[in-house]
Write a protein that holds these residues in place. Structure first.
Motif, PDB file in Angstrom:
ATOM      1  N   GLU A   1      -1.623  15.905   3.614  1.00  0.00           N
ATOM      2  CA  GLU A   1      -1.217  15.647   2.144  1.00  0.00           C
ATOM      3  C   GLU A   1      -1.976  16.368   1.214  1.00  0.00           C
ATOM      4  O   GLU A   1      -1.143  17.122   0.443  1.00  0.00           O
ATOM      5  CB  GLU A   1      -1.138  13.950   1.781  1.00  0.00           C
ATOM      6  CG  GLU A   1      -0.293  13.896   0.469  1.00  0.00           C
ATOM      7  CD  GLU A   1      -0.933  14.218  -0.764  1.00  0.00           C
ATOM      8  OE1 GLU A   1      -0.040  14.339  -1.653  1.00  0.00           O
ATOM      9  OE2 GLU A   1      -2.088  14.202  -1.085  1.00  0.00           O
TER      10      GLU A   1
ATOM     11  N   ILE B   1      -3.967  11.623   5.120  1.00  0.00           N
ATOM     12  CA  ILE B   1      -4.736  11.883   3.713  1.00  0.00           C
ATOM     13  C   ILE B   1      -4.869  13.481   3.775  1.00  0.00           C
ATOM     14  O   ILE B   1      -4.564  14.040   2.672  1.00  0.00           O
ATOM     15  CB  ILE B   1      -5.570  11.119   3.501  1.00  0.00           C
ATOM     16  CG1 ILE B   1      -5.110   9.588   3.094  1.00  0.00           C
ATOM     17  CG2 ILE B   1      -6.515  11.492   2.355  1.00  0.00           C
ATOM     18  CD1 ILE B   1      -6.004   8.434   3.360  1.00  0.00           C
TER      19      ILE B   1
ATOM     20  N   ALA C   1       0.161   4.092  -3.275  1.00  0.00           N
ATOM     21  CA  ALA C   1       0.273   5.547  -2.907  1.00  0.00           C
ATOM     22  C   ALA C   1       0.555   6.370  -4.459  1.00  0.00           C
ATOM     23  O   ALA C   1       0.193   7.255  -4.616  1.00  0.00           O
ATOM     24  CB  ALA C   1       0.700   6.019  -1.870  1.00  0.00           C
TER      25      ALA C   1
ATOM     26  N   LEU D   1      -1.316   3.692   2.793  1.00  0.00           N
ATOM     27  CA  LEU D   1      -1.579   4.411   1.822  1.00  0.00           C
ATOM     28  C   LEU D   1      -0.959   5.742   2.005  1.00  0.00           C
ATOM     29  O   LEU D   1      -0.369   6.549   1.325  1.00  0.00           O
ATOM     30  CB  LEU D   1      -3.057   4.213   1.247  1.00  0.00           C
ATOM     31  CG  LEU D   1      -3.301   5.318  -0.133  1.00  0.00           C
ATOM     32  CD1 LEU D   1      -2.690   4.316  -1.000  1.00  0.00           C
ATOM     33  CD2 LEU D   1      -4.697   5.147  -0.158  1.00  0.00           C
ATOM     34  N   GLY D   2      -1.555   6.343   3.239  1.00  0.00           N
ATOM     35  CA  GLY D   2      -1.173   7.795   3.606  1.00  0.00           C
ATOM     36  C   GLY D   2       0.099   7.852   4.017  1.00  0.00           C
ATOM     37  O   GLY D   2       0.549   9.056   3.603  1.00  0.00           O
TER      38      GLY D   2
ATOM     39  N   GLY E   1       2.005   8.268   0.775  1.00  0.00           N
ATOM     40  CA  GLY E   1       1.637   9.459   0.147  1.00  0.00           C
ATOM     41  C   GLY E   1       2.288  10.680   0.705  1.00  0.00           C
ATOM     42  O   GLY E   1       2.760  11.540   0.032  1.00  0.00           O
TER      43      GLY E   1
ATOM     44  N   TRP F   1       0.885  -1.308   0.002  1.00  0.00           N
ATOM     45  CA  TRP F   1       0.040  -0.080  -0.103  1.00  0.00           C
ATOM     46  C   TRP F   1       0.909   1.317   0.068  1.00  0.00           C
ATOM     47  O   TRP F   1       0.385   2.330  -0.591  1.00  0.00           O
ATOM     48  CB  TRP F   1      -0.929   0.115   1.273  1.00  0.00           C
ATOM     49  CG  TRP F   1      -2.076  -1.067   0.886  1.00  0.00           C
ATOM     50  CD1 TRP F   1      -2.115  -2.188   1.482  1.00  0.00           C
ATOM     51  CD2 TRP F   1      -3.251  -1.005  -0.036  1.00  0.00           C
ATOM     52  NE1 TRP F   1      -3.286  -2.900   0.868  1.00  0.00           N
ATOM     53  CE2 TRP F   1      -3.924  -2.147   0.005  1.00  0.00           C
ATOM     54  CE3 TRP F   1      -3.585   0.094  -0.805  1.00  0.00           C
ATOM     55  CZ2 TRP F   1      -4.873  -2.333  -0.685  1.00  0.00           C
ATOM     56  CZ3 TRP F   1      -4.681  -0.153  -1.275  1.00  0.00           C
ATOM     57  CH2 TRP F   1      -5.505  -1.520  -1.549  1.00  0.00           C
ATOM     58  N   ASN F   2       2.128   1.187   0.451  1.00  0.00           N
ATOM     59  CA  ASN F   2       3.024   2.256   0.146  1.00  0.00           C
ATOM     60  C   ASN F   2       3.275   2.629  -1.105  1.00  0.00           C
ATOM     61  O   ASN F   2       3.400   3.789  -1.389  1.00  0.00           O
ATOM     62  CB  ASN F   2       4.362   2.081   0.925  1.00  0.00           C
ATOM     63  CG  ASN F   2       4.611   2.308   2.583  1.00  0.00           C
ATOM     64  OD1 ASN F   2       5.564   1.850   2.935  1.00  0.00           O
ATOM     65  ND2 ASN F   2       3.551   2.924   3.108  1.00  0.00           N
TER      66      ASN F   2
ATOM     67  N   TYR G   1       8.796   6.095  -4.402  1.00  0.00           N
ATOM     68  CA  TYR G   1       7.580   5.242  -3.952  1.00  0.00           C
ATOM     69  C   TYR G   1       8.081   3.468  -3.990  1.00  0.00           C
ATOM     70  O   TYR G   1       7.704   3.025  -2.960  1.00  0.00           O
ATOM     71  CB  TYR G   1       6.181   5.293  -4.669  1.00  0.00           C
ATOM     72  CG  TYR G   1       5.398   6.488  -4.358  1.00  0.00           C
ATOM     73  CD1 TYR G   1       4.760   6.642  -3.229  1.00  0.00           C
ATOM     74  CD2 TYR G   1       5.439   7.637  -5.384  1.00  0.00           C
ATOM     75  CE1 TYR G   1       3.959   7.625  -2.841  1.00  0.00           C
ATOM     76  CE2 TYR G   1       4.617   8.497  -5.058  1.00  0.00           C
ATOM     77  CZ  TYR G   1       3.973   8.911  -3.600  1.00  0.00           C
ATOM     78  OH  TYR G   1       3.168   9.886  -3.543  1.00  0.00           O
TER      79      TYR G   1
END
Length: 347
Positions: A281, A278, A56, A187-188, A191, A52-53, A236
């Motif tokens: 960001e 999120i 993003a 994910l956050g 990001g 999930w990294n 990423y």
């Protein structure tokens, strides 16, 4: 990389190494609660977080955080040596804090290093873009408070909604939901944190194209970043690979020493931290995932009783947060002097 100078290649490689270290340094943030609640094994958890990294990369396309970090220093003052000194100092401080299991902020380490190297060159605070630095410093304190508040509210709501559920059945459901909440948090994390060095790589690329001459105040940093898709892709990828390497020394502090968490509380903490990351960001504010998830875990603990939070551990974390920027700035200033006077790099 044809046409890139040797110094630019060194900067790019070290920046990606920093991102890699950032990944394994902060892996504990992503996996601490999901491991401590035994939803996933540590190995499964780091793979889940790393995935999930990297995802993003396909979600966050505006690179606002990268632009803010790159403009912490006025562009006309930035040189390759400043960028190099800042990144090296940030790598060293990250490795020190990882070794001792201190969950410090990789983000603020990099920003502190960037500022310290610039101050070593110029010698006055006019070099700093105070608006961007002000936002960053403000959110050192706001991001854990926001995470704590959201986690407290979410935990109370969840407990009220699930008050009539069978405890065993509820726990099974929340273990499944933790997969979603931990994915959102990772994910956050990707990001926000992968973007930190993207801005510095882009500035280095512009300096290289400019023959090392100072950049204009309105240098097209964001535009150049958007035109060179390999920069975000590489960053990423590096942070995802770093997360796969884990960060086991810090897992213990994040997962159990602040407060014990159940799957329900894990969902609340991760959801609160993900929402905060999120949101910031989208605002282009570089925040610490460490600060944010620590605050969220405290918020969860506070719903039981204030004594459920181990405030002694928390106070030590706060001191680490406060000291990160000045300590990394001093280290970067020393590194700048070494690069200038021992390695004879240009100012």
């Amino acid at each position: 990389m044809f046409g890139f100078s040797a110094l630019l290649i060194v900067v790019i490689v070290l920046a990606l190494i920093f991102d890699y270290i950032n990944g394994f340094h902060d892996a504990a943030n992503s996996i601490a609660t999901i491991v401590s609640t035994k939803v996933l094994t540590p190995f499964q958890a780091v793979l889940w977080a790393a995935l999930w990294n990297f995802v993003a990369y396909f979600v966050f396309k505006e690179h606002k955080v990268a632009n803010t970090v790159a403009k912490t220093i006025h562009p006309e003052y930035i040189t390759m040596t400043i960028i190099l000194a800042g990144i090296v100092a940030a790598i060293v401080w990250n490795l020190i804090t990882w070794w001792f299991g201190i969950p410090s902020s990789s983000s603020h380490t990099l920003i502190g290093g960037f500022i310290g190297a610039a101050l070593a060159k110029v010698g006055h605070f006019d070099v700093i873009e105070m608006v961007n630095l002000g936002k960053t410093v403000l959110f050192i304190f706001l991001s854990p408070i926001i995470g704590m508040f959201l986690a407290f509210v979410i935990t109370v709501l969840i407990n009220w909604i699930a008050r009539k559920s069978h405890p065993y059945k509820a726990e099974r459901w929340f273990k499944r939901l933790q997969l979603v909440s931990s994915a959102a948090f990772s994910l956050g994390h990707g990001g926000n944190d992968a973007q930190k060095v993207m801005g510095l790589i882009t500035v280095a690329l512009l300096l290289d194209r400019n023959g090392g001459a100072p950049l204009a105040e309105n240098a097209p940093i964001l535009e150049t970043m958007l035109q060179n898709s390999w920069i975000p892709f590489a960053c990423y990828t590096a942070i995802g690979l770093g997360t796969m390497s884990g960060g086991w020394k810090i897992v213990k502090t994040m997962g159990s020493r602040i407060t014990k968490v159940t799957p329900i509380e894990g969902v609340a903490a991760e959801s609160a931290a993900a929402s905060t990351l999120i949101l910031t960001e989208a605002m282009g504010i570089p925040v610490s995932t460490t600060h944010t998830v620590s605050g969220a875990i405290m918020g969860v603990g506070a719903t039981k009783r204030l004594s459920a939070v181990r405030w002694g551990v928390t106070i030590n974390l706060v001191w680490a947060w406060i000291l990160t920027i000045p300590v990394s700035a001093i280290m970067a200033a020393i590194m700048y002097w070494i690069l200038r006077h021992i390695f004879n790099l240009p100012a």
